[in-house]
Design an enzyme around this catalytic site. Structure first.
Site, PDB file in Angstrom:
ATOM      1  N   CYS A   1      32.472  45.929  41.544  1.00  0.00           N
ATOM      2  CA  CYS A   1      33.968  46.933  41.066  1.00  0.00           C
ATOM      3  C   CYS A   1      33.482  47.651  39.837  1.00  0.00           C
ATOM      4  O   CYS A   1      31.856  47.367  39.365  1.00  0.00           O
ATOM      5  CB  CYS A   1      34.719  46.075  40.538  1.00  0.00           C
ATOM      6  SG  CYS A   1      35.287  45.095  39.913  1.00  0.00           S
ATOM      7  N   THR A   2      33.938  48.355  39.071  1.00  0.00           N
ATOM      8  CA  THR A   2      33.744  49.976  37.696  1.00  0.00           C
ATOM      9  C   THR A   2      32.645  48.283  36.558  1.00  0.00           C
ATOM     10  O   THR A   2      31.405  49.096  36.949  1.00  0.00           O
ATOM     11  CB  THR A   2      34.928  50.142  37.395  1.00  0.00           C
ATOM     12  OG1 THR A   2      34.976  50.805  38.768  1.00  0.00           O
ATOM     13  CG2 THR A   2      34.346  51.078  36.596  1.00  0.00           C
TER      14      THR A   2
END
Length: 339
Positions: free
Chosen positions: A184-185
């Site tokens: 994810c980010t």
């Protein structure tokens, strides 16, 4: 925790999170808000019983002071903390919020502070996701994955993280999918997603430590398996390798990140809509843009929309940066005086 040096003209951006028992610290919300506002720091910090999550920006001195303050107030040791920089202030205001979860999944049985998957360092990520027996999963939402993702990753096409549970139920099987790697980010969603998979009987679950941002900061572009740009939730919109600001902009109608191709679409109208939302009623966005254009024609500032003005400033800077890059590429290369 090391500090990233930035030039005096730049803003330092700090992204951090930690899953832990913070229930006794929620009463400190006013103090944290006052501390940030007094130093011109902007962004969002979320407090919940399960931990702390924030992305903020300010001068280097202000951000360093905030990190020291947090270390005195919260047990930030072991927290995921990343620094980057922005040419312009990427946030409009400072918000400190108390929520039920620092990242919403609505699965109360999942406790990342007690059990999560296996962390994989950025420099080891390529080797893991290159294996044929590994299922590579992007845990972000659809509009984020469309802007950029890892080569070969599965996009769950979720509109919110809560939908991740339904995706798992429909598409993954712990008996079949023995090794699952996710990203994810910044790493926070993967912490919770990996804990969720473990609770459902998946045995080998891996996640990218520090998320895409750490990977882009660490892995050289020529060795990277990342494709596109990484969406970030501020006015920078996206970042690329080395955490440099990307070229994506936001649609002011639906808030989706837009590439150069999106902006070239016939349905795109700056400040109003894009191909994703052109058919939706956007009277508010259209009227706001009309007022901005009227104010501009009169040589006045449109006082009712600081966000739009801020976004336009960032857009102009990105256009100038792209033009400078194109001009540099066209310039003749000097032979140093040798014929």
């Amino acid at each position: 925790m090391s500090n990233l040096h930035v030039s005096p003209a730049a803003f330092k951006v700090a992204a951090f999170y930690k899953f832990a028992d913070f229930s006794g610290f929620l009463r400190l919300k006013p103090d944290l808000a006052e501390f940030c506002c007094a130093r011109g720091i902007r962004g969002t910090i979320i407090l919940a019983d399960e931990g702390i999550n924030g992305t903020v920006a300010g001068t280097a001195e202000a951000i360093d002071a905030l990190v020291d303050h947090l270390n005195e107030t919260f047990p930030l040791q072991g927290a995921e903390l990343k620094f980057s920089q922005a040419e312009a202030m990427p946030f409009l205001r400072m918000k400190v919020r108390v929520k039920e979860e620092i990242v919403t999944l609505r699965a109360p049985e999942v406790k990342p502070s007690e059990a999560v998957g296996t962390y994989v360092a950025a420099e080891d990520w390529n080797a893991l996701i290159g294996r044929e027996d590994v299922v590579l999963l992007d845990t972000r939402n659809d509009y984020e994955a469309e802007l950029g993702t890892f080569e070969g990753a599965i996009d769950p096409h979720t509109r919110s993280f809560v939908e991740f549970k339904d995706f798992v139920a429909r598409n993954l099987d712990p008996e079949r999918d023995r090794k699952v790697a996710m990203f994810c980010t910044g790493g926070i969603r993967c912490e919770k997603a990996s804990a969720y998979l473990l609770s459902k009987g998946f045995e080998e679950v891996f996640h990218l430590k520090g998320g895409i941002l750490k990977y882009l900061e660490t892995v050289p572009k020529e060795e990277s398996r990342w494709q596109g740009e990484c969406f970030v939730f501020d006015e920078r919109v996206s970042v690329t390798h080395g955490l440099a600001e990307g070229d994506a902009t936001l649609c002011r109608g639906c808030r989706r990140p837009l590439t150069a191709a999106d902006r070239a679409h016939p349905d795109y109208r700056e400040g109003v809509c894009c191909a994703h939302c052109a058919d939706a009623p956007r009277s508010g966005a259209r009227e706001r843009q009309r007022q901005i254009e009227i104010a501009s024609a009169r040589g006045e500032r449109h006082m009712g929309d600081e966000a739009a003005a801020h976004a336009q400033e960032n857009l102009e800077k990105k256009k100038a940066r792209r033009q400078a890059s194109q001009d540099a590429a066209k310039a003749p290369v000097s032979d140093g005086g040798n014929s």
